[in-house]
Every structure is written in structure tokens, then in C-alpha cells.
Motif scaffolding. Sequence first.
Motif, PDB file in Angstrom:
ATOM      1  N   GLY A 124      -5.603 -11.881  -5.888  1.00 48.17           N
ATOM      2  CA  GLY A 124      -4.969 -12.200  -4.555  1.00 48.17           C
ATOM      3  C   GLY A 124      -3.722 -11.465  -4.154  1.00 48.17           C
ATOM      4  O   GLY A 124      -3.500 -11.297  -3.014  1.00 48.17           O
ATOM      5  N   GLN A 125      -2.990 -11.028  -5.204  1.00 53.24           N
ATOM      6  CA  GLN A 125      -1.752 -10.221  -4.696  1.00 53.24           C
ATOM      7  C   GLN A 125      -2.233  -8.805  -4.083  1.00 53.24           C
ATOM      8  O   GLN A 125      -1.537  -8.248  -3.408  1.00 53.24           O
ATOM      9  N   PHE A 126      -3.259  -8.233  -4.733  1.00 52.86           N
ATOM     10  CA  PHE A 126      -3.609  -7.049  -4.213  1.00 52.86           C
ATOM     11  C   PHE A 126      -4.408  -7.102  -2.783  1.00 52.86           C
ATOM     12  O   PHE A 126      -4.086  -6.174  -2.132  1.00 52.86           O
ATOM     13  N   ALA A 127      -4.733  -8.191  -2.437  1.00 52.51           N
ATOM     14  CA  ALA A 127      -5.349  -8.555  -1.206  1.00 52.51           C
ATOM     15  C   ALA A 127      -4.193  -8.767  -0.040  1.00 52.51           C
ATOM     16  O   ALA A 127      -4.391  -8.203   0.752  1.00 52.51           O
ATOM     17  N   ILE A 142      -1.168  -5.998   4.379  1.00 54.74           N
ATOM     18  CA  ILE A 142      -0.124  -5.657   4.805  1.00 54.74           C
ATOM     19  C   ILE A 142      -0.057  -4.184   4.971  1.00 54.74           C
ATOM     20  O   ILE A 142       0.376  -3.526   6.065  1.00 54.74           O
ATOM     21  N   GLY A 143      -0.865  -3.160   3.979  1.00 55.57           N
ATOM     22  CA  GLY A 143      -0.871  -2.168   4.479  1.00 55.57           C
ATOM     23  C   GLY A 143      -1.717  -1.418   5.620  1.00 55.57           C
ATOM     24  O   GLY A 143      -1.562  -0.443   6.165  1.00 55.57           O
ATOM     25  N   GLN A 144      -2.671  -2.451   5.922  1.00 58.29           N
ATOM     26  CA  GLN A 144      -3.484  -2.278   6.932  1.00 58.29           C
ATOM     27  C   GLN A 144      -2.931  -2.549   8.477  1.00 58.29           C
ATOM     28  O   GLN A 144      -3.744  -2.556   9.491  1.00 58.29           O
ATOM     29  N   GLN A 184       5.646  -0.802   9.344  1.00 60.22           N
ATOM     30  CA  GLN A 184       6.943  -0.249   9.801  1.00 60.22           C
ATOM     31  C   GLN A 184       8.028  -0.952   9.430  1.00 60.22           C
ATOM     32  O   GLN A 184       9.052  -0.430   8.906  1.00 60.22           O
ATOM     33  N   ALA A 185       7.877  -2.126   9.371  1.00 57.57           N
ATOM     34  CA  ALA A 185       9.068  -3.294   9.000  1.00 57.57           C
ATOM     35  C   ALA A 185       9.480  -2.933   7.479  1.00 57.57           C
ATOM     36  O   ALA A 185      10.627  -2.658   6.976  1.00 57.57           O
ATOM     37  N   VAL A 186       8.422  -2.739   6.660  1.00 55.38           N
ATOM     38  CA  VAL A 186       8.429  -2.751   5.328  1.00 55.38           C
ATOM     39  C   VAL A 186       9.112  -1.004   4.941  1.00 55.38           C
ATOM     40  O   VAL A 186      10.002  -1.262   4.214  1.00 55.38           O
ATOM     41  N   ASP A 233      -4.982   4.194   2.936  1.00 53.13           N
ATOM     42  CA  ASP A 233      -4.776   3.810   3.964  1.00 53.13           C
ATOM     43  C   ASP A 233      -3.630   4.065   4.899  1.00 53.13           C
ATOM     44  O   ASP A 233      -3.577   4.431   6.152  1.00 53.13           O
ATOM     45  N   LEU A 234      -2.580   4.280   3.972  1.00 52.77           N
ATOM     46  CA  LEU A 234      -1.250   4.795   4.576  1.00 52.77           C
ATOM     47  C   LEU A 234      -1.314   6.217   5.202  1.00 52.77           C
ATOM     48  O   LEU A 234      -0.676   6.658   6.197  1.00 52.77           O
TER      49      LEU A 234
END
Length: 456
Positions: free
Chosen positions: A176-179, A184-186, A192-194, A287-288
Motif C-alpha cells: 500500500g505504501q509503495f502504491a 505521487i511519482g506519476q 513538483q511540490a515534493v 518514472d521521474l
Amino acid sequence: MAAAKLAAILGKDAAGIDATAPLAQGRPSVDAVLLGKLVASTTSDKLGFLLQVYTKASTAGSDEYAEYLKKQAVAYAALLLLQPGQFSGAIAPSPDWGAQTVLGILKNDGSSRHSFPAGFLSALVSAMRIMSLPGYVGPDGTGTCLQSLLVSHQESVVPLLINDVTKLSLIDPFHGQFAALQEIGQNKGAMQAVTASPLWVTPLPLELGAGPAMEKQTLLGVFLRLSTIPETGRGMMGEPLPVRHPVGEACFAGMHRKNRQEVDIAVDSVRVQLHAAQDACTNFVRDLLKDKDHQDKMFDWVAAALRFSEARKMEGFGYYRTAATSSVGFLFNLFVVMLRLCKPFLSPDDKKSQKIDATWLLSDHRCALRTETRLVSSEEEVASWMDVRNEARIQQARQAASAGGSSPAAPKPEEEITISESFGTISEIFFLTLRAQQVRTPPHGLVKSCASFWRG
């Protein structure tokens, strides 16, 4: 839009609205019905209602009423997540209700009864980036509703996710945490906020614990710290100190009472978990790197993580406190992720390998390598390493230089190498991977650790 479709979206209260009239004429009535539903005590699940409105409006076509309802559902959802007390009546929810709700949805592990319909999260992030509310002001003086929900305080989404992951070990359920990390990464706006916050690269200086902070207080770092490798401490004389590790205690306790098959099963289960965690981290980084706006931030993160742990490659590191750098498991996982990114162009026959720009090593682009000890050094460099008071050592160095030939002279102007001003993705990945291999742990390097892992 037909009146029946509008009523199907908003309920029977919208039956009297003429949906065939221009939107400018029907907008006040639509807003009244929508807001009335939100503040009504009969609407217990207000976020669920807004998500339902968005979903139904999305299937109603590109009618201007449908598009307006989608836009309003997103706007009201943003207000509800930021200021839930405005819609809750007498019983106000906890301050972190909005962030906890979003995190539960992103984890998609059954902990939330809601799910974001297609396109909703992107629309929500876009709306909150330009939304300005009293009390939501960032360092630049602009409204930062998105930062407030995601990163700006301990009750935001990303700090809650980081705190959640720090409580986990490799044997705990973490999908769940990795999901949530993947979601967030996608999302470009969310990342941009992170990346603009201290939750990406720690602002702490090296001497105040930047190395440990990178793996315990940054979004990607807490995921890379999930490892099977215990961090061994060292005593005053360099002797290893006993250490306890949750993976070893849970999977390999009482080994003297287990047969070979039971041991193999335990090892395989740990290996599967480790592979899953490394795969998820690799996918996040990949992804990034696909986004030009985030690519540079990703390389900066890797370079900072390695720079804060450069002490590990020094001779006699075991005599220093390991708490000053990131852990072995963190660096091992980072190296594995970078090595996987290198895989497409590691073959000398691959055309992509020809794009590797060796002048990266001569630049200060990501890592300052000029302080490294060179295999071939000039007389001036050798002299700078010796104590001028040690005449015997100076004489010994001169005799060695005479026996082996003169030291290489400084390059002539026409022989100087032109260092590139910028470097391609392949060069960045290749040399940062090389640097990750160099930031090793005594007495064995990360490559040997990887070899033992892959042989299993």
C-alpha cells in the motif's frame, strides 16, 4: 444536457433545473443544489458524494453542464480536504483528516472506502496549485493549498507516508505504501511540490546528520532503507558490535531447530520481498527520469545521497561512528536501483553506450571528484600529501620517481580536454552508478554484496 441526466447526477433536487438553458443561466441553481447537498446533515459521506458527482459527470459526455459539475466537484473536494470543519457541522474531524483520507485512497489497500475516479487526482492537484485561501501562504507569499495538503507540515500527506514507512521492516506488508509512492511519482504537480520541499533532499548539513536524514526523512529515502542488511556498529577499537535486525529475528530465529527446507523457504520469502521493494523503487525513479522537469531533481537526489555518505569509502571508516552516514542497506538498495537503470547500455556493443561522456568525471556537475587520490599524480600533488618536516619520506618519493621515470607533466594547452557543459541521461546514470559502487562499506564493497545476493 437533458434534465434527466442532471437529476441523475445531483439527485431529485435538480429536477427543476432547465439543463437545456445556457450554463450562465443555470449555474446559480446548480451551485445551490450542490452546496445544499454538501452541508445537509443527511449527506454523511461528503467526499463520497463529490466523487460520485465527478464520476457521473464524466460519463455524461462533454456537455458544458457536465464539465462544470466536474470542475465544481474537484473544487469542493479541495475545500473539504483542507477545511473539513466547514462542512462537518457540530462534530469537527481531526486536523489530519484530509491528508489521512487522501493517503488511504492512494494506498489502495482496502483501508479507505473511497477511490479516485480516472482523472480526478490530476484535476485536484491542478486546482489546488492555483487555489488561494486565507491562512495558506508559503515562503514566497503565494497561496500554497497544494503544499499544505501534501508537504508543508507533519499532518500533510507525504510526512504521514514517511512516518508510516519508517515503522515498517522488509517483512511487513508494504504494498500500500509503495502504491502511494507510485501515485505521487506519476503526478507531475504533486512531485513538483515534493521536490521543492525539504522532504526531497534534506537541508541539514553533513556535520548535523544529513546522511541518516536522507534515508529517514525524505520520500524516496525511507523506501530505500527497507533492507535485509543490519547496520553493524563499531567499538572504540574498531571491533564489530552485536546488532539486532527485525528480518533476522522474524525469519531466522531458532535456526538450529530448522531443517534445510525451512531455511530455504525463509530465505526465498525474504528475497521475494526485497525484489518487490527494489522493483517499486526502480519504477519510481524511472518514472521521474522520463519527465525532463523532474529528471534533474532525481539526479540531484542521488548525488546528494552519495555525497552525504562519502566517508564510507575512506580507509579506516570502521573507527568512525556509522551514525554519521546512511546505512549499508540504504546504499545497497540505491546501488541496485542505479545498476538496473544502467542495464540497457552496459553491453559494449550497444549503441547507447557510445553516448557515455567521460568528461563527466572531470566536471563538478554532480560530484566533486578533484579531491580523490589519482593513480597518476603530478609532483606537485605528491608533494602536497607529504609532511614537509619528513625529509626521509620526501627523499624516498624522489628516488621512486627517478626509478620509475619522471612524473607526468601538466598537459599542454593544445592537449587540454574540453569538458562538456551538460550531460545526457545515459552519462548521468552511468557515472552516478559508478559513484554508488565506490561509496562502499568496509571490509567488502557493495558489488560483493550484490554478487552474493544474485547468486541466491
